[in-house]
Design an enzyme around this catalytic site. Structure first.
Site, PDB file in Angstrom:
ATOM      1  N   HIS A 160      -9.309  22.455 -32.097  1.00 45.74           N
ATOM      2  CA  HIS A 160      -9.363  22.407 -30.695  1.00 45.74           C
ATOM      3  C   HIS A 160     -10.676  21.078 -31.245  1.00 45.74           C
ATOM      4  O   HIS A 160     -10.317  19.738 -31.031  1.00 45.74           O
ATOM      5  CB  HIS A 160      -9.565  22.914 -29.746  1.00 45.74           C
ATOM      6  CG  HIS A 160      -9.692  22.677 -28.668  1.00 45.74           C
ATOM      7  ND1 HIS A 160      -9.290  22.114 -27.514  1.00 45.74           N
ATOM      8  CD2 HIS A 160     -11.025  22.246 -28.292  1.00 45.74           C
ATOM      9  CE1 HIS A 160      -9.358  22.018 -26.736  1.00 45.74           C
ATOM     10  NE2 HIS A 160     -10.744  21.494 -27.448  1.00 45.74           N
ATOM     11  N   GLU A 161     -11.638  21.563 -31.449  1.00 47.90           N
ATOM     12  CA  GLU A 161     -13.280  21.319 -31.779  1.00 47.90           C
ATOM     13  C   GLU A 161     -12.558  20.482 -32.883  1.00 47.90           C
ATOM     14  O   GLU A 161     -13.523  18.866 -32.743  1.00 47.90           O
ATOM     15  CB  GLU A 161     -14.370  22.146 -31.630  1.00 47.90           C
ATOM     16  CG  GLU A 161     -14.499  23.129 -30.720  1.00 47.90           C
ATOM     17  CD  GLU A 161     -14.705  22.140 -29.710  1.00 47.90           C
ATOM     18  OE1 GLU A 161     -14.608  21.669 -29.484  1.00 47.90           O
ATOM     19  OE2 GLU A 161     -13.633  23.080 -28.084  1.00 47.90           O
ATOM     20  N   HIS A 164     -11.937  16.871 -30.952  1.00 48.82           N
ATOM     21  CA  HIS A 164     -12.530  16.019 -30.201  1.00 48.82           C
ATOM     22  C   HIS A 164     -13.334  15.286 -31.082  1.00 48.82           C
ATOM     23  O   HIS A 164     -13.441  13.750 -30.741  1.00 48.82           O
ATOM     24  CB  HIS A 164     -13.798  17.155 -29.358  1.00 48.82           C
ATOM     25  CG  HIS A 164     -13.170  17.066 -28.088  1.00 48.82           C
ATOM     26  ND1 HIS A 164     -11.780  16.927 -27.615  1.00 48.82           N
ATOM     27  CD2 HIS A 164     -12.837  18.612 -28.092  1.00 48.82           C
ATOM     28  CE1 HIS A 164     -11.785  18.253 -26.769  1.00 48.82           C
ATOM     29  NE2 HIS A 164     -12.271  18.787 -26.352  1.00 48.82           N
ATOM     30  N   HIS A 211      -8.657  16.700 -24.074  1.00 46.19           N
ATOM     31  CA  HIS A 211      -7.893  17.748 -23.316  1.00 46.19           C
ATOM     32  C   HIS A 211      -6.537  17.562 -23.107  1.00 46.19           C
ATOM     33  O   HIS A 211      -6.065  16.496 -22.843  1.00 46.19           O
ATOM     34  CB  HIS A 211      -8.504  18.565 -22.090  1.00 46.19           C
ATOM     35  CG  HIS A 211      -9.476  19.291 -23.196  1.00 46.19           C
ATOM     36  ND1 HIS A 211     -10.558  19.829 -21.919  1.00 46.19           N
ATOM     37  CD2 HIS A 211     -10.337  19.941 -24.106  1.00 46.19           C
ATOM     38  CE1 HIS A 211     -11.549  19.790 -22.952  1.00 46.19           C
ATOM     39  NE2 HIS A 211     -11.278  20.135 -23.955  1.00 46.19           N
TER      40      HIS A 211
END
Length: 952
Positions: free
Chosen positions: A312-313, A316, A322
């Site tokens: 997830h990070e 980014h 999101h």
């Protein structure tokens, strides 16, 4: 700067998955955890069969994955002994399966199916179990069907699998990209795994194995090129404030980059951050020297869930935002996708995430992701124009005219630091200075990119946030770096006279003709008719005075015009000009169509020839904090592009402008509004001070006093007029008395000394005495010159002669009593002690009121005070008779004027006599000023003046 919506722990109910017992077989023999680990150590590849209780059998070929780390880690003496060759991958139609067999008690695997994800682990009794992460059942689904394929067919699957969602194939270009990752485990991770360095290394490699399975559908390969374990304590301050910890790690990452090259770096910790944050990363900063990286928390014993947080990070860093909760806005084939704001079991990428990734690739965010790590320098081919591992530069197969690069060796010449790149100065062979523009903006919705002074590459392309108002425009929005202005597009096609056409012209777009449509099918060349709600987003209708377009080659454009009327009278004819070119296609829209971002209704904008609600676009757009404090604009990844003098994620701190994505825009902060006022007031103060000094020295003028007088007069400024009472003179102080002629300007003052009423040393309460009322003292007038007569009292000639004789016999100064009033025929006399006039005639006597009057007054007084009043009517008794006088004796005391009667007894003895103090022999000191004044006193003239004043 950072993702404004950090990944947080899920608040959903606790997930209780079923546990599916399975039997594992290799070459037909059942495996135990110990035997499976032994098989993996002895065989770099093996075929694993998973047998479920319901009769489903799955066949997956596994091969050791030696690309998880590069050769420099394996060859490093400090880490080579800790490298475990126990991580395997298996590729099928459903994706990449990961399996780590380093320890019988730590077996971990991730198996992919089209509709579900399973985690492989061991149970307490030594058997194997599958844990479903999406659908809470034990159905292996598509894995069963893929097991019927032959081994050689499955082993050839090394590209993006066909079973991936269709939107991945639609948005990605199919090119493979490689991420060189640096991973750091802090001291808390080291202690969690029993301070065993080998266990930590196995866990880090296990993390990389599962991470590659998650990024495999995106055709992205992640390789660990540098790892650190802080065994003696944290090298930075790791605190609950995730933002501060991230900033600290980014500074440490720059230190690591001096000795190790990597694309992005991450810190792994077990510390719990504030507000439930389990990860934080900079957005859209892949390949950035300063900000490419992030941090995440090892918050769960389930390795797959922790790795999902890591993925997830890292998303980014690629520029992903999101996922919104609205399924209609963002499609996710499973209940939760990887970019969901809440942590959990998320192993699929949503359509929004893929679009964000494709947008980042189009902007050049992947400029450092095409060199394959682990490639040996001997495999590089010098002269092919591609800088490969082992090469410092490569100027191509032809003659090299780059004086920074040696074309035969592909090495830099001399002290050269770079030989290519938009931020490399080929004249000096060094990176261009910081804040140099390396990619200029091409429109008002685009942003400049700048060099950072450290590297030779220009950052990726960034632009103003989608659905934001075009700078300086009203009701026109930005989209993908372009402004949806109809007027600007018409001027671009038809010249300065071109502008947006009449509203009635857009009704023709519903006809589906050359004069009005919603574009043409690129394959069939069929003209598409616009729906009524999309009519304003179809063909651009312009108004112009030009005869032909100014855009494009005349042979590749077609234009025409039609006529509309805005009323039934048909007296207001409007011309609608349209444009069609051959420049449009699959990847680029026709310039004759309405541009994306044009307004098509209230809070609506055009995108792809369809009218969408602006709110729907904003949901999938990264948002900036605090509207950038009105000091900048928000870019497409949610970071503020600040004005000069400001920086930070919301332009809330002093800085050098620009953003963390586009780099700093200025070499110095410049003059801000506050500093401008400060400098102005300082210079103004210096000028005023110099002017005052000049006038004071050269012209003997006080400008400050003059200016203050003008201001007080202009604004009627004055202080509070409060009378101030003078303090009484202190004891033994000289008291100046003015003469009674001071009111006429003739002051004959003299000085006297006031004596204290009590002894000087009586300050304690024991020395205090009741007040004593002495009779008023007689004013005294001091005369020094005996030849001058005293003004008071007035004497007759005989007395004056006697007084003159007495003065002649005495040479010292004497004090003369002054009468209280003048003895003259005037109606009043002046009292020198009280300073007032008194009449010379005695006032008439006041007769005593009668008894009736007094009784009446007393009665009225009693009524007024509500008191009882008794009138006495009876006769008062007579006083007792006086005693008879005794005959006088010799010892009796005779009466004096009948004023009192002496007692018969003898008086008390007199007090003992005390010696009187001797008089001072020295004459009293008289003020010279008073003496000088007395010499000028003329009694006759004073009396004349006094009589003259009384007559007036």
């Amino acid at each position: 700067m950072t993702d404004t919506l950090d990944l947080k722990l899920s608040s959903r109910r606790q997930w209780n998955p079923v546990r599916c017992p399975v039997r594992l077989e290799v070459d037909g023999s059942a495996q135990t955890p110990t035997s499976l680990v032994q098989t993996a150590l002895n065989n770099p590849s093996f075929d694993l069969v998973i047998a479920a209780p319901n009769g489903q059998n799955v066949y997956i070929p596994f091969t050791e994955d030696r690309k998880l780390f590069t050769a420099n880690i394996a060859d490093d003496p400090s880490t080579s002994s800790l490298i475990s060759h126990c991580h395997f991958e298996g590729v099928t139609e459903d994706g990449r399966h990961a399996l780590s067999l380093c320890d019988p008690g730590e077996i971990t695997g991730l198996l992919m199916t089209q509709t579900n994800r399973f985690g492989l682990s061991t149970s307490n009794n030594g058997s194997f179990v599958l844990i479903p992460y999406v659908e809470n059942n034990c159905d292996l689904g598509s894995l069963v069907h893929s097991s019927s394929r032959k081994k050689r067919q499955i082993g050839k699957q090394n590209t993006v699998i066909d079973r991936n969602p269709s939107y991945i194939r639609e948005h990605l270009d199919g090119r493979k990209r490689f991420v060189e990752l640096a991973l750091v485990a802090d001291y808390s991770v080291y202690t969690k795994y029993d301070s065993d360095e080998k266990k930590v290394n196995d866990y880090m490699q296990q993390t990389m194995n599962i991470l590659n399975s998650l990024y495999f559908p995106l055709n992205i390969r992640i390789t660990l090129v540098h790892s650190e374990i802080w065994k003696k304590g944290d090298q930075i301050s790791v605190i609950p404030d995730s933002k501060e910890t991230l900033n600290n790690f980014m500074e440490y990452k720059k230190i690591m980059l001096k000795d190790h090259f990597f694309d992005t770096g991450y810190l792994m910790t077990t510390l719990k951050f504030d507000e439930g944050v389990v990860g934080k990363a900079y957005k859209g900063t892949m390949c950035s020297y300063d900000y490419s990286g992030g941090i995440y928390v090892d918050h769960n014993n389930d390795t797959v869930e922790t790795v999902a947080t890591f993925a997830h990070e890292l998303g980014h860093t690629f520029g992903m935002d999101h996922d919104p909760n609205d399924k209609d806005v963002c499609y996710c084939p499973m209940p939760r996708c990887i970019m969901n704001p809440q942590s959990g079991h998320m192993e699929v990428w949503s359509e929004c995430s893929v679009k964000n990734l494709a947008s980042g690739f189009n902007r050049g965010i992947d400029l450092c992701l095409f060199n394959e790590p682990g490639k040996k320098p001997s495999d590089a081919k010098c002269g092919n124009g591609i800088v490969e591992p082992g090469e410092e530069c490569d100027c191509g197969p032809l003659k090299c005219d780059n004086h920074c690069c040696n074309g035969s060796t592909c090495k830099l010449i001399g002290e050269a630091e770079c030989a290519s790149g938009d931020c490399c100065d080929l004249k000096t062979c060094k990176p261009k200075p910081r804040a140099t523009v390396c990619r200029a903006a091409i429109g008002i919705c685009d942003l400049d990119e700048y060099c950072n002074g450290e590297t030779n590459d220009c950052p990726a392309d960034f632009f103003v946030q989608n659905a934001a108002l075009c700078p300086g425009k009203e009701n026109e929005f930005c989209y993908e770096g372009g402004c949806g202005s109809r007027n600007d597009q018409c001027a671009k096609l038809w010249g300065p006279t071109g502008k947006n056409g009449d509203e009635n012209c857009y009704r023709k777009n519903t006809e589906g003709t050359f004069h009005g449509n919603c574009g043409t099918n690129a394959h069939t060349k069929e003209i598409k008719k616009c729906e009524t709600e999309n009519a304003k987003c179809g063909l651009l209708q312009c108004e112009t005075q030009a005869e032909r377009p100014v855009f494009g080659d005349p042979g590749s454009v077609t234009f025409s015009h039609s006529t509309v009327y805005s009323s039934l009278k048909r007296d207001d004819k409007k011309f609608c000009y349209v444009f069609k070119s051959a420049y449009g296609g699959l990847n680029a829209p026709d310039p004759g169509l309405v541009p994306d971002g044009a307004i098509c209704g209230e809070e609506q904008m055009c995108i792809g020839q369809k009218c969408h609600k602006k709110e729907k676009i904003s949901k999938v757009t990264a948002q900036c904090l605090d509207n950038c404090n009105f000091r900048g604009v928000c870019n497409n990844v949610g970071n503020c592009h600040c004005e000069r003098g400001f920086g930070g994620i919301a332009c809330e701190i002093p800085g050098y402008g620009g953003s963390v994505n586009s780099n700093e825009a200025y070499r110095f902060r410049g003059i801000t509004l506050s500093s401008t006022f400060l400098v102005f007031f300082c210079l103004f103060g210096i000028f005023i001070g110099g002017l005052c000094v000049y006038y004071r020295v050269k012209r003997k003028r006080n400008l400050v006093s003059e200016w203050w007088s003008v201001v007080k007069k202009k604004f009627d400024l004055h202080g509070d007029l409060v009378p101030v009472r003078k303090a009484p003179p202190p004891p033994y102080a000289q008291r100046i008395r003015q003469s009674f002629t001071a009111m006429w300007g003739e002051d004959h003052s003299h000085v006297a000394v006031a004596q204290p009423a009590h002894p000087r040393n009586c300050y304690n309460s024991c020395c205090r005495q009741p007040p004593r009322f002495d009779p008023p003292s007689i004013p005294m007038v001091t005369l020094k010159n005996p030849n001058l007569a005293s003004p008071t009292p007035l004497l007759n000639p005989a007395e004056k002669e006697e007084q003159n004789q007495e003065r002649a016999t005495h040479q010292h100064v004497e004090l003369y009593p002054v009468a209280e009033s003048f003895r003259s025929d005037s109606a009043a006399s002046f009292n020198t002690r009280t300073g007032s006039f008194r009449p010379n005639v005695q006032p008439p006597p006041v007769p005593r009121p009668s008894d009736d009057v007094l009784s009446k007054l007393n009665e009225d007084l009693a009524k007024e005070k509500n008191a009882k009043f008794d009138r006495l009517n009876k006769t008062l008794p007579l006083p007792p008779p006086l005693p008879k006088e005794k005959p006088k004796t010799a010892s009796s005391t005779s009466l004096r004027r009948n004023e009192s009667i002496r007692p018969e007894q003898a008086p008390p003895p007199p007090p003992p006599a005390h010696a009187k103090p001797t008089l001072p022999t020295k004459q009293p000191k008289v003020s010279e000023d008073a003496a000088a004044t007395e010499e000028k006193v003329d009694v006759r003239s004073m009396a004349a003046i006094f009589d003259q004043k009384l007559k007036k």
